[in-house]
Design a protein around this motif. Structure first.
Motif, PDB file in Angstrom:
ATOM      1  N   GLN A  70      46.613  17.749  68.162  1.00  0.00           N
ATOM      2  CA  GLN A  70      46.886  16.835  69.280  1.00  0.00           C
ATOM      3  C   GLN A  70      47.651  15.592  68.824  1.00  0.00           C
ATOM      4  O   GLN A  70      48.606  15.157  69.462  1.00  0.00           O
ATOM      5  N   VAL A 115      57.893   3.776  68.902  1.00  0.00           N
ATOM      6  CA  VAL A 115      56.841   4.776  69.101  1.00  0.00           C
ATOM      7  C   VAL A 115      57.066   5.942  68.154  1.00  0.00           C
ATOM      8  O   VAL A 115      58.197   6.217  67.735  1.00  0.00           O
ATOM      9  N   LEU A 148      54.601   8.816  68.448  1.00  0.00           N
ATOM     10  CA  LEU A 148      53.783   9.919  68.943  1.00  0.00           C
ATOM     11  C   LEU A 148      54.332  10.446  70.264  1.00  0.00           C
ATOM     12  O   LEU A 148      54.744   9.668  71.113  1.00  0.00           O
ATOM     13  N   GLY A 149      54.320  11.772  70.414  1.00  0.00           N
ATOM     14  CA  GLY A 149      54.687  12.353  71.709  1.00  0.00           C
ATOM     15  C   GLY A 149      56.164  12.656  71.869  1.00  0.00           C
ATOM     16  O   GLY A 149      56.586  13.141  72.906  1.00  0.00           O
ATOM     17  N   SER A 198      59.813  -4.198  77.442  1.00  0.00           N
ATOM     18  CA  SER A 198      59.115  -3.144  78.166  1.00  0.00           C
ATOM     19  C   SER A 198      57.989  -2.603  77.306  1.00  0.00           C
ATOM     20  O   SER A 198      58.191  -2.276  76.147  1.00  0.00           O
ATOM     21  N   MET A 206      54.908   0.243  77.146  1.00  0.00           N
ATOM     22  CA  MET A 206      54.385   1.457  77.776  1.00  0.00           C
ATOM     23  C   MET A 206      52.896   1.308  77.978  1.00  0.00           C
ATOM     24  O   MET A 206      52.156   1.040  77.042  1.00  0.00           O
ATOM     25  N   LEU A 263      54.900  -6.992  66.503  1.00  0.00           N
ATOM     26  CA  LEU A 263      55.007  -5.544  66.582  1.00  0.00           C
ATOM     27  C   LEU A 263      55.469  -4.947  65.267  1.00  0.00           C
ATOM     28  O   LEU A 263      55.118  -3.827  64.938  1.00  0.00           O
ATOM     29  N   ASN A 264      56.253  -5.713  64.512  1.00  0.00           N
ATOM     30  CA  ASN A 264      56.903  -5.102  63.360  1.00  0.00           C
ATOM     31  C   ASN A 264      56.273  -5.403  62.012  1.00  0.00           C
ATOM     32  O   ASN A 264      56.463  -4.680  61.068  1.00  0.00           O
ATOM     33  N   ILE A 318      50.684  -6.773  62.910  1.00  0.00           N
ATOM     34  CA  ILE A 318      50.367  -5.706  63.837  1.00  0.00           C
ATOM     35  C   ILE A 318      48.861  -5.598  64.033  1.00  0.00           C
ATOM     36  O   ILE A 318      48.390  -5.244  65.084  1.00  0.00           O
ATOM     37  N   LEU A 354      46.727  -4.989  67.400  1.00  0.00           N
ATOM     38  CA  LEU A 354      45.794  -3.878  67.549  1.00  0.00           C
ATOM     39  C   LEU A 354      44.411  -4.386  67.919  1.00  0.00           C
ATOM     40  O   LEU A 354      43.767  -3.844  68.803  1.00  0.00           O
ATOM     41  N   GLY A 357      42.825  -3.292  61.648  1.00  0.00           N
ATOM     42  CA  GLY A 357      43.882  -2.493  62.254  1.00  0.00           C
ATOM     43  C   GLY A 357      44.183  -1.233  61.461  1.00  0.00           C
ATOM     44  O   GLY A 357      45.064  -0.464  61.813  1.00  0.00           O
ATOM     45  N   GLN A 367      41.851   6.880  71.493  1.00  0.00           N
ATOM     46  CA  GLN A 367      42.641   7.554  72.524  1.00  0.00           C
ATOM     47  C   GLN A 367      43.380   6.540  73.427  1.00  0.00           C
ATOM     48  O   GLN A 367      44.603   6.614  73.538  1.00  0.00           O
ATOM     49  N   LEU A 372      46.032   4.584  71.328  1.00  0.00           N
ATOM     50  CA  LEU A 372      47.248   5.336  71.030  1.00  0.00           C
ATOM     51  C   LEU A 372      48.122   5.451  72.279  1.00  0.00           C
ATOM     52  O   LEU A 372      49.350   5.375  72.203  1.00  0.00           O
ATOM     53  N   ILE A 398      49.959   2.207  72.696  1.00  0.00           N
ATOM     54  CA  ILE A 398      51.029   1.996  71.719  1.00  0.00           C
ATOM     55  C   ILE A 398      52.212   2.920  71.974  1.00  0.00           C
ATOM     56  O   ILE A 398      53.356   2.504  71.961  1.00  0.00           O
ATOM     57  N   HIS A 399      51.899   4.215  72.179  1.00  0.00           N
ATOM     58  CA  HIS A 399      52.969   5.207  72.200  1.00  0.00           C
ATOM     59  C   HIS A 399      53.321   5.723  73.600  1.00  0.00           C
ATOM     60  O   HIS A 399      54.324   6.396  73.772  1.00  0.00           O
ATOM     61  N   ARG A 430      52.183   8.119  75.027  1.00  0.00           N
ATOM     62  CA  ARG A 430      51.810   9.533  75.092  1.00  0.00           C
ATOM     63  C   ARG A 430      50.787   9.809  73.996  1.00  0.00           C
ATOM     64  O   ARG A 430      50.741   9.098  73.002  1.00  0.00           O
ATOM     65  N   VAL A 431      49.977  10.863  74.184  1.00  0.00           N
ATOM     66  CA  VAL A 431      48.991  11.170  73.141  1.00  0.00           C
ATOM     67  C   VAL A 431      49.014  12.633  72.725  1.00  0.00           C
ATOM     68  O   VAL A 431      48.067  13.130  72.131  1.00  0.00           O
ATOM     69  N   GLN A 432      50.116  13.333  73.049  1.00  0.00           N
ATOM     70  CA  GLN A 432      50.220  14.713  72.573  1.00  0.00           C
ATOM     71  C   GLN A 432      51.397  14.806  71.609  1.00  0.00           C
ATOM     72  O   GLN A 432      52.542  14.575  71.992  1.00  0.00           O
ATOM     73  N   HIS A 433      51.085  15.137  70.346  1.00  0.00           N
ATOM     74  CA  HIS A 433      52.129  15.253  69.327  1.00  0.00           C
ATOM     75  C   HIS A 433      53.159  16.308  69.720  1.00  0.00           C
ATOM     76  O   HIS A 433      52.799  17.359  70.244  1.00  0.00           O
TER      77      HIS A 433
END
Ligand code: ZN
Ligand code: ZN
Lengths: 329, 167
Positions: free
Chosen positions: A140, A207, A209-210, B16, B18, B40-41, B45, B49, B85, B101, B104, B107-108, B110-113
């Motif tokens: 996942q 980002v 992931l995903g 922006s 997410m 962020l960089n 961080i 977090l 963190g 969950q 992530l 941050i991203h 999405r949570v599906q690799h």
């Protein structure tokens, strides 16, 4: 006219061993396991030729810093020099940093805009290693990393860009918007906080992931092209509307770089940008390679490493001026 | 428009963020944008977090009063992770799954690799390097505006992907 806005492309992959705790830099025993396991795996994979294992505690402080200035290793790898190591293939700037924030940071740098090339080089090392060892991976969440900001692909794709006109024309606000909209970040590479010495910026994906690696690379590449075009438009415009002012900046920088006897670091970055712009526009009789090489040679640790002694203050700035004069002769 | 962060300077940047599938937009001045970018960089961080995590776990409850979650493998506690963190070991992802969950996701987005996987077999590697080679050639063809070749390469890539999906 747009030639050379992108100095280099870099890809970094974070990888960790399934059975070891993170933060091995602070754990000598696990750190040693990380180093020997990685070196052995690379040797067994048949890809080991050309890679040199360098333990950071066998180098002087200056030598270590010089490696970081040359961007062959990250600054973060210098934090625990007793336990850190790097497998380095000098010829094409591929490195595997060991015991950084993650167990491994596989990195490749390519000149110009070539993220795919840099990524392929990283993937080859990644594949070679992953046939020998088990990386922490979850169906996942993808690759599991010490910090959740890298989870997933564990990949950062970044471009080193020279954007003097966008900076002078105060367009970096616009640029920030464009970049943020697509999930990327841009920041100055050299200097403290807000500074972007040498008008040098790094654009990278935020980002991890995903999205697939290809998607992330395409996004960064697309923004790289866009910034390059924006910079080019401003250059054309400035060249037609205020040619004398532009040429004056460039030739003043050229004069100082060619003749100054003392060159402090900040001043170097400023004039470096002018000379680079002049070279990019074909106004100065110097190659981009020569100018870009200066960026590495003229930073403090590289100057000291070359002098094989600790220089400071005016001596260091004099050595810098001499290095520049020799290169631009 | 004034900067939403300091409410002093004129907002010149749009950041922006997410949040799940939603993109939230904030208008910031250069100074605050730079601060945000640094957070962020850089090493800061971890502050970001912790703020995300404390927002998730309820920032009013002192850490010691929350029920402490411990990673059974490395003994890292949730509050240690919140502070630093950084996770203690790959096993922490399972131990702190519930808290990670939403983090992530924030941050991203999405949570599906969706990316690469560790290599299982040599066949898989051969297929993959072929794929990468074709992709490179295709990009080169596009760059040279040789769209006919690019289309052929694209078809080959599709066939390869279809074969992989079957396997
Ligand atoms: Zn502000
Ligand atoms: Zn753990």
């Amino acid at each position: 006219m747009t030639n050379g806005t992108v100095l280099s492309s870099r890809v970094r992959l974070a990888r960790n061993y399934e059975d070891l705790p993170f933060d091995t830099g602070k754990k000598p025993e696990e750190a040693a396991t990380c180093i020997s396991r990685t070196a052995n795996a690379l040797a067994l994979s048949g890809l080991g030729d050309g890679f040199q294992l360098i333990r950071l505690n066998t180098l002087t402080d200056t030598q270590r810093k010089a490696l970081a200035e040359s961007r062959l290793i990250s600054k973060d790898l210098l934090r625990e020099p007793e336990t850190a190591a790097v497998l380095l293939r000098h010829e094409d700037a591929v490195s595997v940093m060991i015991n950084e924030e993650d167990h491994l940071r596989i990195q490749a740098v390519r000149p110009g805009l070539d993220l795919l090339g840099a990524a392929s080089a990283c993937f080859r090392v990644d594949d070679a290693l992953s046939r020998q060892v088990a990386f922490a991976f979850d169906k996942q969440l993808g690759y599991l990393t010490a910090c959740p900001t890298n989870t997933g692909t564990g990949m950062r794709a970044s471009l080193l860009m020279h954007l003097p006109m966008l900076t002078v024309c105060k367009q970096m606000g616009n640029v920030g918007q464009i970049v943020a909209k697509v999930g990327l970040t841009i920041r100055g590479v050299y200097g403290e906080g807000n500074e972007a010495l040498g008008n040098l910026y790094q654009v990278s994906n935020q980002v991890t992931l995903g999205r697939t690696e290809q998607e992330l690379i395409s996004a960064v590449t697309a923004v790289g092209h866009q910034l390059k075009d924006m910079e080019a438009v401003l250059r054309e415009k400035t060249f037609t509307t205020s040619r004398v002012t532009l040429e004056d900046t460039i030739f003043r920088a050229w004069g100082l770089m060619k003749f100054a006897r003392i060159m402090p670091l900040k001043e170097f970055f400023k004039h470096w940008s002018g000379v680079r712009l002049g070279a990019e526009l074909g106004l100065l009789p110097v190659s981009l390679e020569t100018v870009d090489a200066l960026l590495e040679q003229c930073q403090d640790a590289n100057l000291q490493a070359q002098a094989e002694t600790t220089l400071s203050g005016i001596l260091l700035d004099a050595k810098r001026a001499l290095t520049i004069r020799k290169a631009l002769k | 428009m004034l900067c939403e962060e300091c409410k002093v300077n004129e907002a010149t940047y749009t950041l922006s963020v997410m949040m799940g599938d939603e993109v939230k937009t904030r208008h910031l001045c250069g100074e605050c944008m730079a601060k945000m970018n640094m957070t962020l960089n850089s090493g800061n961080i971890k502050n970001l977090l912790s703020s995300i995590l404390s927002a998730i776990t309820g920032n009013d409850t002192p850490a010691e009063k929350q029920q402490e979650v411990v990673c059974p493998r490395c003994r890292t506690t949730l509050s240690q992770f919140t502070k630093s963190g950084h996770l203690g070991c790959p096993g922490c992802y399972e131990a702190f799954h519930e808290q990670l969950q939403p983090m992530l996701l924030q941050i991203h987005g999405r949570v599906q690799h969706a990316g690469r996987q560790p290599l299982a077999t040599e066949d898989a590697q051969r297929a993959r390097s072929r794929q990468e080679q074709l992709t490179r050639l295709m990009e080169q063809a596009v760059a040279l505006e040789d769209f006919e070749t690019a289309a052929q390469l694209r078809d080959q890539l599709r066939a390869l992907a279809a074969k992989e999906a079957q396997a």
